[in-house]
Design a protein around this motif. Structure first.
Motif, PDB file in Angstrom:
ATOM      1  N   ILE B  76      45.926  48.320  34.328  1.00 16.53           N
ATOM      2  CA  ILE B  76      46.895  48.110  33.054  1.00 16.53           C
ATOM      3  C   ILE B  76      45.289  49.225  32.190  1.00 16.53           C
ATOM      4  N   GLN B  77      45.493  50.750  32.371  1.00 18.21           N
ATOM      5  CA  GLN B  77      44.645  51.603  32.749  1.00 18.21           C
ATOM      6  C   GLN B  77      44.433  51.823  31.394  1.00 18.21           C
ATOM      7  N   ASN B  78      42.739  51.223  31.220  1.00 16.16           N
ATOM      8  CA  ASN B  78      41.873  51.533  30.135  1.00 16.16           C
ATOM      9  C   ASN B  78      41.893  50.617  28.580  1.00 16.16           C
ATOM     10  N   LEU B  79      42.562  49.582  29.948  1.00 18.96           N
ATOM     11  CA  LEU B  79      42.568  48.466  28.864  1.00 18.96           C
ATOM     12  C   LEU B  79      41.117  47.340  28.684  1.00 18.96           C
ATOM     13  N   ASP B  80      40.748  46.929  28.054  1.00 18.46           N
ATOM     14  CA  ASP B  80      39.666  46.347  28.217  1.00 18.46           C
ATOM     15  C   ASP B  80      39.680  44.511  27.446  1.00 18.46           C
ATOM     16  N   ALA B  81      39.514  44.336  28.572  1.00 20.17           N
ATOM     17  CA  ALA B  81      39.595  43.402  28.789  1.00 20.17           C
ATOM     18  C   ALA B  81      39.423  42.268  29.430  1.00 20.17           C
ATOM     19  N   HIS B  82      38.825  40.143  29.671  1.00 28.48           N
ATOM     20  CA  HIS B  82      38.574  39.944  30.328  1.00 28.48           C
ATOM     21  C   HIS B  82      39.487  39.470  31.079  1.00 28.48           C
ATOM     22  N   VAL B  83      39.360  40.218  32.915  1.00 34.39           N
ATOM     23  CA  VAL B  83      40.485  39.677  33.760  1.00 34.39           C
ATOM     24  C   VAL B  83      40.387  38.919  34.957  1.00 34.39           C
ATOM     25  N   LEU B  84      41.204  38.104  34.751  1.00 32.88           N
ATOM     26  CA  LEU B  84      40.867  36.576  35.795  1.00 32.88           C
ATOM     27  C   LEU B  84      42.241  37.078  36.981  1.00 32.88           C
ATOM     28  N   LEU B 103      33.711  32.357  24.767  1.00 34.46           N
ATOM     29  CA  LEU B 103      35.447  31.527  25.094  1.00 34.46           C
ATOM     30  C   LEU B 103      34.434  30.957  26.681  1.00 34.46           C
ATOM     31  N   ASN B 104      35.192  29.988  26.749  1.00 34.13           N
ATOM     32  CA  ASN B 104      34.964  28.744  27.721  1.00 34.13           C
ATOM     33  C   ASN B 104      36.691  29.322  28.571  1.00 34.13           C
ATOM     34  N   ILE B 105      35.795  30.115  29.546  1.00 31.06           N
ATOM     35  CA  ILE B 105      37.115  30.509  30.971  1.00 31.06           C
ATOM     36  C   ILE B 105      36.403  29.150  32.115  1.00 31.06           C
ATOM     37  N   GLN B 106      37.376  28.170  32.421  1.00 30.89           N
ATOM     38  CA  GLN B 106      37.286  27.340  33.849  1.00 30.89           C
ATOM     39  C   GLN B 106      38.030  27.399  34.876  1.00 30.89           C
ATOM     40  N   PRO B 107      37.983  26.744  35.871  1.00 31.49           N
ATOM     41  CA  PRO B 107      39.501  26.588  36.813  1.00 31.49           C
ATOM     42  C   PRO B 107      40.074  25.508  36.455  1.00 31.49           C
ATOM     43  N   LYS B 158      38.089  40.617  22.776  1.00 31.22           N
ATOM     44  CA  LYS B 158      39.001  41.569  23.997  1.00 31.22           C
ATOM     45  C   LYS B 158      40.068  40.538  24.544  1.00 31.22           C
ATOM     46  N   PRO B 159      41.023  41.035  25.087  1.00 33.88           N
ATOM     47  CA  PRO B 159      42.286  40.000  25.161  1.00 33.88           C
ATOM     48  C   PRO B 159      41.722  39.246  26.664  1.00 33.88           C
ATOM     49  N   ILE B 160      42.580  38.593  27.417  1.00 29.31           N
ATOM     50  CA  ILE B 160      42.307  37.966  28.407  1.00 29.31           C
ATOM     51  C   ILE B 160      43.716  38.338  29.325  1.00 29.31           C
ATOM     52  N   LEU B 161      43.109  39.206  30.828  1.00 30.74           N
ATOM     53  CA  LEU B 161      44.496  39.751  31.675  1.00 30.74           C
ATOM     54  C   LEU B 161      44.242  38.460  32.151  1.00 30.74           C
ATOM     55  N   SER B 190      44.001  37.296  22.876  1.00 31.63           N
ATOM     56  CA  SER B 190      44.952  37.713  22.496  1.00 31.63           C
ATOM     57  C   SER B 190      45.231  37.514  24.563  1.00 31.63           C
ATOM     58  N   ILE B 191      46.684  37.053  25.043  1.00 30.86           N
ATOM     59  CA  ILE B 191      46.587  36.342  26.174  1.00 30.86           C
ATOM     60  C   ILE B 191      47.313  37.409  27.328  1.00 30.86           C
ATOM     61  N   ILE B 192      46.638  37.914  27.961  1.00 30.84           N
ATOM     62  CA  ILE B 192      47.949  39.002  28.909  1.00 30.84           C
ATOM     63  C   ILE B 192      48.622  38.068  29.626  1.00 30.84           C
TER      64      ILE B 192
END
Ligand SMILES: Nc1ncnc2c1ncn2[C@@H]1O[C@H](COP(=O)(O)OP(=O)(O)O)[C@@H](O)[C@H]1O
Ligand SMILES: [Mg+2]
Lengths: 251, 427
Positions: B76-84, B103-107, B158-161, B190-192
């Motif tokens: 997603i162009q220009n989207l400033d996000a946490h990307v997984l 935030l906490n992100i883990q498997p 930032k949203p999380i993608l 916000s989660i995408i």
């Protein structure tokens, strides 16, 4: 410029136009009058290319081309414009966007360059003045929630933007108070030139005080039953349509 | 007409052994007793997904082939996000970028192994394995996905993608992912979730369980825009506590066959929930959205607007359930499903299903399906606009009612462009 010969059209088995003949030259203003249900709007729609109506016979020649063979957008690109009796509301599309697309598609079809945003805005500002319409109205969804008068003014604004060769105004006066009527008429008059022609459809004389016709035709039951000069409109205003109806029934 | 679905698709389904083995085995048992849905299964009666899977796959066991895709192609162009990024169900560290400051992100597998309380309190508590065979399939077989945990009072900037890409260019692919999302009190996130795929037929199941605590806000956006060969099942259950706000967007812009379950449980007062959906279907695409707004307590609002455009032989299905429990007085619940059918062969089945046990409530629902407005088309053409552009214009305006609700400007513009491009090219 426009030559209509024996034009017949119907909708769902119902004959509405029963043989219309009309010749219009550049620079002329023709008024088409007649009681409700005579077929005036049908004639206007058929000229603009509405597919609901089936043309069963006749020819329409516009600037040397067979108009009836063209799609509605092709007619517009050739210079035909219809100001609708009942303009359509289109939620989610602003008049500005709508006009930009329309104008540029017409320009490209004519081999011209599309206008850039700046030139488009400039042109728009100029035409807005002509019909005294507000920018805020044009930014809103097309005709959505517009008053009757605002819709009609928007039609004339669009006409001003597209500068047609043949403008057909279908009951543009209905729903307008006298001030709005003057503004609209003034706009139409300013757009008039010796190269373009106007068909004014109305069933009141009122508008014709401001847009003075060269010819007046009375359409009744799908036929032009009487033609004359601008004085015919005054006569109709004074005497109503009954005498015309009687004449037709007698003949 | 209905070919009995031979359940050989369910043979050879292995259950990974981990801390949730018991749950997995139970789910597998449910899966076998439910069987894959047929046209007789109430919740799937318009959606012959099992038959499509039969045609395209030998088994629904999760596949192990690795993929090779540059995720940037679909970014997603220009989207400033946490990307997984996940490729064929495998987390791709190199193509991901996120920080765990806020935030906490883990498997999810790691979180479940390390933290018993998560299994006990949250895991498999919302998505009912006995109600839907694909939920059971996912619960039994998932092998990737995340725990996303936001503590109390955190506004995640930032949203999380979560980007799930399937590369089926070498072989057919089957993936199963699972996410657990915990949004703490008075937090905001916000989660995408974005799905893309290349190559042949591929099938994915995803189950998301989401807990939104008091006064928290969640925006959840699902973007399904596959190159045409993904069969996909997405189930998202969200439980909301008092004064929480949830905005869901389900944007099905492309793909082969899609089934989405979106279930909101409004388990508190003063809740505000919105579900927006947009599906643009061509060819022989199928999109089925089943939604639930379950009002369990008084004084909450749910509002739903799903809009679809169907062309070609495509098929849309919408089922919207609203439950208002006896104690849920002063509920406001609104639902609307609108459809435009562009061809004679396109179809839509739409069904609102309201079950209201409380008496002091305001509920409304409406569904329509029709053609594009001929008068509007003619009006536009009469101004010199080609019929194709006029159609695209009208459809774009129609879709705009959903798109304009997306609050992140970059995301909104991205979707806006995607929709506009697709409407001009494919409709
Ligand atoms: N879409 C339509 N379907 C059926 N009949 C129509 C339609 N449009 C117009 N008519 C009929 O055609 C006749 C002429 O209508 P119209 O052209 O609108 O008249 P006018 O504009 O002169 O009032 C009327 O009898 C009207 O009822
Ligand atoms: Mg009329």
């Amino acid at each position: 410029m426009l030559s209509i010969k024996n034009l017949q059209a119907r909708i769902e088995e119902k004959e509405i136009l029963k043989g219309i003949n009309l010749e219009i030259k550049p620079g002329e203003v023709h008024a088409i009058m007649g009681p409700n249900g005579s077929g005036k709007s049908t004639l206007a729609s058929v000229l603009a290319g509405r597919e609901e109506f089936e043309v069963t016979s006749g020819d329409v020649n516009f600037l040397g081309k067979n108009l009836l063979e063209m799609a509605p957008e092709e007619r517009a690109r050739e210079g035909v414009f219809l100001a609708f009796q009942y303009p359509i509301e289109i939620p989610g599309v602003s008049t500005v966007n709508f006009m930009k697309t329309a104008l540029n598609q017409i320009r490209v079809a004519r081999g011209l360059q599309a206008l850039d945003a700046v030139s488009f805005l400039q042109l728009m500002k100029e035409k807005m003045k002509l019909v005294e319409i507000d920018q805020s109205l044009l930014n809103r969804s097309l005709n959505e929630g517009f008053s009757g008068g605002e819709k009609k003014r928007n039609e004339i604004f669009q006409m001003a933007m597209l500068e047609p060769k043949l403008a057909i105004l279908d009951e543009t006066d209905s729903g307008l108070d006298i001030d709005a009527l003057k503004i609209v008429a003034n706009g139409v008059n300013k757009l008039k030139s010796k190269n373009n022609a106007t068909i004014v459809v109305t069933h009141y004389q009122r508008l014709l005080d401001y847009i003075v016709p060269d010819f007046v035709h009375v359409l009744y039951k799908g036929r032009i039953v009487k033609s004359g000069g601008k004085e015919l409109a005054l006569e109709l205003e004074a005497k109503g349509y009954d005498w015309i109806k009687e004449e037709v029934e007698l003949a | 007409m209905d070919l009995a679905v031979k359940n050989n698709l369910l043979e050879n389904i292995a259950v990974p052994s981990d801390g949730t083995s018991a749950i997995r085995h139970q789910a597998l048992y449910s899966l076998h007793s439910l069987g894959l849905p047929t046209s007789k299964t109430e919740e799937y009666k318009h959606t012959a997904i099992s038959r499509l899977l039969e045609k395209n796959f030998q088994s629904l066991a999760v596949s192990t082939s690795k993929g090779n895709v540059v995720a940037d192609t679909f970014r997603i162009q220009n989207l400033d996000a946490h990307v997984l990024v996940f490729i064929n169900g495998e987390f791709d560290q190199a193509q991901s970028s996120f920080s765990t400051k806020e935030l906490n992100i883990q498997p999810l597998a790691v979180a479940l192994a390390e933290r018993k309380e998560i299994v006990e309190k949250y895991f498999s508590k919302l998505a009912d394995t006995k109600a839907d065979a694909f939920v059971s399939l996912n619960t039994a077989t998932w092998n990737n996905g995340l725990l996303i945990e936001i503590k109390n009072n955190v506004q995640v900037t930032k949203p999380i993608l979560i980007h799930q890409i399937n590369d089926a260019s070498k072989s057919k692919i089957i993936t199963a992912s699972r996410n657990l999302i915990l949004v703490g009190k008075s937090s905001e996130v916000s989660i995408i979730e974005k799905y893309d795929s290349i190559g042949e037929a591929n099938f994915s199941t995803t189950v998301n369980e989401v807990f939104v605590a008091e006064n928290a806000g969640l925006t959840y956006t699902l973007i399904q825009n596959d190159g045409g060969q993904r069969y996909q099942f997405n189930h998202t259950s969200i439980q909301q506590e008092s004064n929480s706000r949830v905005n869901c967007f389900t944007l099905s812009l492309n793909g082969k066959a899609i089934r989405n379950n979106l279930q909101l449980s409004l388990d508190g007062e003063g809740i505000d929930s919105h579900m927006y959906g947009l599906y643009l279907l061509t060819g022989d695409t199928l999109a089925d959205n089943h939604t639930v707004a379950d009002h369990r307590k008084p004084n909450s609002i749910s509002n739903e607007l799903y809009k679809g455009v169907m062309d070609g032989n495509s098929k849309g299905v919408f089922n919207g359930k609203i439950y208002v429990r006896p104690q849920a007085q002063k509920t406001n619940a609104f639902q609307s499903n609108r459809n435009i059918l562009l061809s004679d062969k396109a179809t839509v089945n739409t069904k609102p299903q309201l079950e209201i046990w409380a008496d002091d409530v305001k509920c409304s629902h409406g569904c329509t399906s029709g053609q594009l407005d001929e008068e509007a088309l003619f009006y536009m053409q009469s101004r010199g606009i080609s019929k194709d552009s006029a159609r695209a214009f009208l459809l774009y305006a129609y879709a705009g009612e959903v798109i304009e609700k997306i609050s992140n400007e970059t995301l909104r513009n991205y979707i806006d462009n995607l929709v506009s491009e697709r409407l001009h090219k494919n409709f």
